[in-house]
Motif scaffolding. Structure first.
Motif, mmCIF file in Angstrom:
data_model
loop_
_atom_site.group_PDB
_atom_site.id
_atom_site.type_symbol
_atom_site.label_atom_id
_atom_site.label_comp_id
_atom_site.label_asym_id
_atom_site.label_seq_id
_atom_site.Cartn_x
_atom_site.Cartn_y
_atom_site.Cartn_z
ATOM 1 N N GLY A 363 1.002 -1.067 -0.197
ATOM 2 C CA GLY A 363 -0.224 -0.174 0.076
ATOM 3 C C GLY A 363 0.620 1.428 0.104
ATOM 4 N N MET A 364 1.888 0.985 -0.712
ATOM 5 C CA MET A 364 2.641 2.443 -0.679
ATOM 6 C C MET A 364 3.083 2.911 -2.083
ATOM 7 S SD MET A 364 5.804 1.137 2.100
ATOM 8 C CE MET A 364 6.810 2.687 1.840
ATOM 9 N N GLN A 365 3.618 3.922 -2.284
ATOM 10 C CA GLN A 365 3.750 4.450 -3.583
ATOM 11 C C GLN A 365 4.844 3.835 -4.380
ATOM 12 O OE1 GLN A 365 4.120 8.851 -3.644
ATOM 13 N NE2 GLN A 365 2.128 9.026 -2.779
ATOM 14 N N GLU A 366 5.019 3.560 -5.729
ATOM 15 C CA GLU A 366 5.871 3.122 -6.218
ATOM 16 C C GLU A 366 7.281 4.007 -6.142
ATOM 17 O OE1 GLU A 366 5.009 2.181 -10.325
ATOM 18 O OE2 GLU A 366 3.166 1.036 -9.702
ATOM 19 N N SER A 367 7.146 5.083 -6.285
ATOM 20 C CA SER A 367 8.277 5.832 -5.993
ATOM 21 C C SER A 367 8.875 5.701 -4.660
ATOM 22 C CB SER A 367 7.773 7.492 -6.145
ATOM 23 O OG SER A 367 7.058 7.883 -5.232
ATOM 24 N N GLN A 368 8.198 5.704 -3.783
ATOM 25 C CA GLN A 368 8.921 5.472 -2.276
ATOM 26 C C GLN A 368 9.634 4.068 -2.175
ATOM 27 O OE1 GLN A 368 5.735 5.624 0.566
ATOM 28 N NE2 GLN A 368 5.488 7.835 0.094
ATOM 29 N N ILE A 369 8.781 2.858 -2.798
ATOM 30 C CA ILE A 369 9.606 1.719 -3.001
ATOM 31 C C ILE A 369 11.008 1.741 -3.804
ATOM 32 C CG2 ILE A 369 9.602 -0.638 -3.681
ATOM 33 C CD1 ILE A 369 8.017 0.007 -1.105
ATOM 34 N N ASP A 370 10.845 2.474 -4.913
ATOM 35 C CA ASP A 370 11.781 2.520 -5.738
ATOM 36 C C ASP A 370 13.194 3.270 -5.305
ATOM 37 O OD1 ASP A 370 13.416 2.207 -8.118
ATOM 38 O OD2 ASP A 370 12.370 3.736 -9.360
ATOM 39 N N ASP A 371 12.902 4.524 -4.378
ATOM 40 C CA ASP A 371 14.005 5.294 -3.856
ATOM 41 C C ASP A 371 14.699 4.498 -2.644
ATOM 42 O OD1 ASP A 371 13.480 7.283 -5.396
ATOM 43 O OD2 ASP A 371 12.520 8.472 -4.079
ATOM 44 N N MET A 372 13.995 3.504 -2.163
ATOM 45 C CA MET A 372 14.344 2.803 -0.956
ATOM 46 C C MET A 372 15.267 1.567 -1.565
ATOM 47 S SD MET A 372 12.278 1.271 2.455
ATOM 48 C CE MET A 372 11.048 0.312 1.494
ATOM 49 N N LEU A 373 14.860 1.088 -2.860
ATOM 50 C CA LEU A 373 15.330 -0.114 -3.295
ATOM 51 C C LEU A 373 16.988 0.422 -3.763
ATOM 52 C CD1 LEU A 373 15.576 -2.841 -4.610
ATOM 53 C CD2 LEU A 373 14.647 -2.095 -6.640
ATOM 54 N N MET A 374 16.952 1.696 -4.246
ATOM 55 C CA MET A 374 18.436 2.337 -4.688
ATOM 56 C C MET A 374 18.998 2.369 -3.388
ATOM 57 S SD MET A 374 17.942 2.435 -7.958
ATOM 58 C CE MET A 374 19.529 3.471 -8.225
ATOM 59 N N GLU A 375 18.505 3.051 -2.389
ATOM 60 C CA GLU A 375 19.292 2.924 -1.090
ATOM 61 C C GLU A 375 19.806 1.770 -0.502
ATOM 62 O OE1 GLU A 375 20.453 5.970 -0.198
ATOM 63 O OE2 GLU A 375 19.134 7.190 -1.435
ATOM 64 N N PHE A 376 18.831 0.735 -0.477
ATOM 65 C CA PHE A 376 19.159 -0.408 -0.292
ATOM 66 C C PHE A 376 20.382 -1.147 -0.890
ATOM 67 C CE2 PHE A 376 18.693 -5.254 0.064
ATOM 68 C CZ PHE A 376 18.574 -5.425 1.424
ATOM 69 N N GLU A 377 20.308 -0.864 -2.338
ATOM 70 C CA GLU A 377 21.337 -1.530 -3.254
ATOM 71 C C GLU A 377 22.762 -0.802 -2.883
ATOM 72 O OE1 GLU A 377 19.940 -1.386 -7.049
ATOM 73 O OE2 GLU A 377 18.716 -3.036 -6.918
ATOM 74 N N LYS A 378 22.794 0.625 -2.413
ATOM 75 C CA LYS A 378 23.927 1.212 -2.399
ATOM 76 C C LYS A 378 24.605 0.732 -1.125
ATOM 77 C CE LYS A 378 22.648 5.534 -4.461
ATOM 78 N NZ LYS A 378 22.192 6.866 -4.320
ATOM 79 N N VAL A 379 23.747 0.501 -0.111
ATOM 80 C CA VAL A 379 24.368 0.072 1.516
ATOM 81 C C VAL A 379 24.737 -1.263 1.319
ATOM 82 C CG1 VAL A 379 24.011 -0.219 3.629
ATOM 83 C CG2 VAL A 379 23.177 1.928 2.842
ATOM 84 N N VAL A 380 23.837 -2.207 0.986
ATOM 85 C CA VAL A 380 23.927 -3.775 0.692
ATOM 86 C C VAL A 380 24.891 -4.155 -0.150
ATOM 87 C CG1 VAL A 380 22.710 -5.805 1.195
ATOM 88 C CG2 VAL A 380 21.975 -3.786 2.225
#
Length: 466
Positions: A363-380
């Motif tokens: 139930g979230m916006q795609e832009s929020q999930i997309d941004d969080m995925l980019m941050e996740f890949e940068k860190v992990v």
């Protein structure tokens, strides 16, 4: 007769000469020219290896590089011929739309496309075939590695991409190389020019102050009052409205001084307010632009991608299932008969969910999930799982305004680990009991982290910072 003898002798000499040089006479050419190598020959990599006359382990470095390039070339041409284009071929393999292809995705995708890579390359090991395209050895293949020439044409603007593909790239491309502010010099000559300009302004200001001081002292020595000197010298200041001095000049009162200070501060603060207002407007415009691209992608690309994925799943199921690089599942004897028929093993959907699917589930916006995925890949890291050691570092990026304690980190990680264990137990039908040490060693992927984040207390903080 002398003439007849001479003619017979000449004929004999000529005949002998012809017989001696018979092999050199080009009566007719019976040689067959070697056929030129066909550039579109799918077997040219295998033929090249055979022409060397030695095993692949004994090849030199240059021969290995040539063989690898020929293998990549024939496989790329076969992929493009079957899929219709480089982007279509890459999209057919990268079903989750992450932009990077793992070993399992590559194996399944090549099998779906029907590429006979063993016959084209002469290779037998799937992992070695995967390394053929993994240039940087990061265990994933991106579009630049699979189709470098087409990628270079796209970067040069010589290939016009479709609207869905453009929207997809815009949504996922976050690392734009932004320019700095116009007032900040970047080149060495610009830095030198700016330094010279600043020095000239400082020298002019110092000269102006010295002139004002000397002029006011000279006027005061001639009997002029301070208010009169101010009106004659400090022309940038307004005239005062206070009481008159002995020469009938209005002095600057406390009210006038307060007005001057307010005018000076308003001039500079006004610029700062304009800059802040412009930044807020740009952020709102960027958010609106992102929403427009998301809607446009849903209309043009999402439905097509979903339909294409369903068709590929149906095709895979109808073929009886495929394992690594097209190997068929094991067969068993049919009941009541001697013949053996292949048993189609049930195939569950493999691979992580797409950004759209995760956003829809949570139930979230795609832009929020997309941004969080980019941050996740940068860190992990791309394709890597989150561990307890990196969990705190990721939270600093996701929630920069909060500094969680050690107890909060342990409690949150326990929630993630317990949820992972619970889901595994539901899928296997067995309940597992994990110790605290086992929970700390648990790893989670992005989807599992996003599920925890959607119901956590830091989500509100992250949305406010988005």
């Amino acid at each position: 007769d002398i003439d007849e003898l001479l003619f017979a002798q000449l004929t004999t000499v000529a005949t002998r000469h012809v017989m001696e040089n018979m092999e050199e006479l080009p009566l007719f050419d019976i040689s067959v020219e070697e056929e030129e190598e066909d550039e579109d020959d799918p077997q040219k990599a295998v033929k090249y290896l055979r022409s060397l006359g030695k095993s692949e382990a004994k090849l030199s470095g240059e021969e290995r590089a040539t063989l690898a390039e020929l293998r990549r070339e024939v496989v790329r041409k076969d992929m493009i011929a079957r899929a219709g284009g480089p982007r279509e071929a890459f999209g057919a393999i990268d079903l989750n739309g992450s932009g990077s292809i793992s070993l399992q995705e590559f194996s399944d995708g090549v099998s779906r496309l029907g590429v006979q890579w063993q016959a084209l390359t002469g290779m037998n090991k799937p992992r070695e075939f995967f390394k053929l395209f993994d240039d940087d050895r990061d265990h994933v293949i991106i579009f630049k590695e699979m189709f470098p020439e087409f990628h270079a044409l796209e970067r040069a603007g010589q290939v016009r991409v479709s609207t869905p593909e453009f929207c997809k790239r815009y949504r996922r491309h976050k690392e734009h190389q932004g320019r700095g502010p116009a007032y900040t010099p970047t080149m060495p000559h610009e830095v030198l020019k700016r330094a010279q300009e600043n020095e000239a302004l400082d020298n002019e200001a110092a000269f102006r102050r010295e002139w004002i001081q000397q002029t006011m002292r000279r006027l005061q020595s001639r009997g002029k009052s301070a208010a009169r000197c101010r009106e004659l010298v400090a022309l940038h200041l307004p005239k005062g409205t206070g009481p008159r001095d002995r020469q009938g000049v209005n002095t600057i009162s406390s009210v006038d001084l307060q007005k001057i200070r307010h005018a000076y501060s308003d001039e500079w603060n006004g610029l700062s307010r304009d800059v802040g207002k412009t930044i807020v407007e740009l952020k709102e415009l960027r958010t609106e632009q992102r929403q427009i691209f998301n809607k446009l992608y849903k209309v043009t690309g999402a439905e097509n991608a979903r339909a294409k994925a369903q068709e590929q799943v149906v095709a895979t199921l109808s073929s009886g299932g495929l394992s690594l690089f097209g190997k068929a599942p094991s067969t068993g004897a049919a009941a009541g008969g001697d013949s053996e028929t292949p048993v189609a093993a049930p195939i569950a959907r493999s691979g992580p969910k797409t950004v759209e699917e995760i956003a829809s589930d949570l139930g979230m916006q795609e832009s929020q999930i997309d941004d969080m995925l980019m941050e996740f890949e940068k860190v992990v890291g791309k394709g890597a799982n989150l561990t307890n050691k990196v969990f705190s570092k990721l939270l600093k990026v996701v929630a920069p305004g909060r500094t969680p304690s050690e107890s909060d980190l342990n409690a949150w990680w326990t929630q993630i680990a317990q949820e992972i264990v619970r889901r595994k137990g539901e899928s296997s039908g067995e309940k597992e009991k994990k110790t605290t040490e086992d929970l700390r060693k648990t790893q989670c992927d992005f989807e599992q982290f996003a599920r925890w984040y959607a119901s956590s207390e830091i989500r509100t903080k992250y949305v406010s910072n988005d």
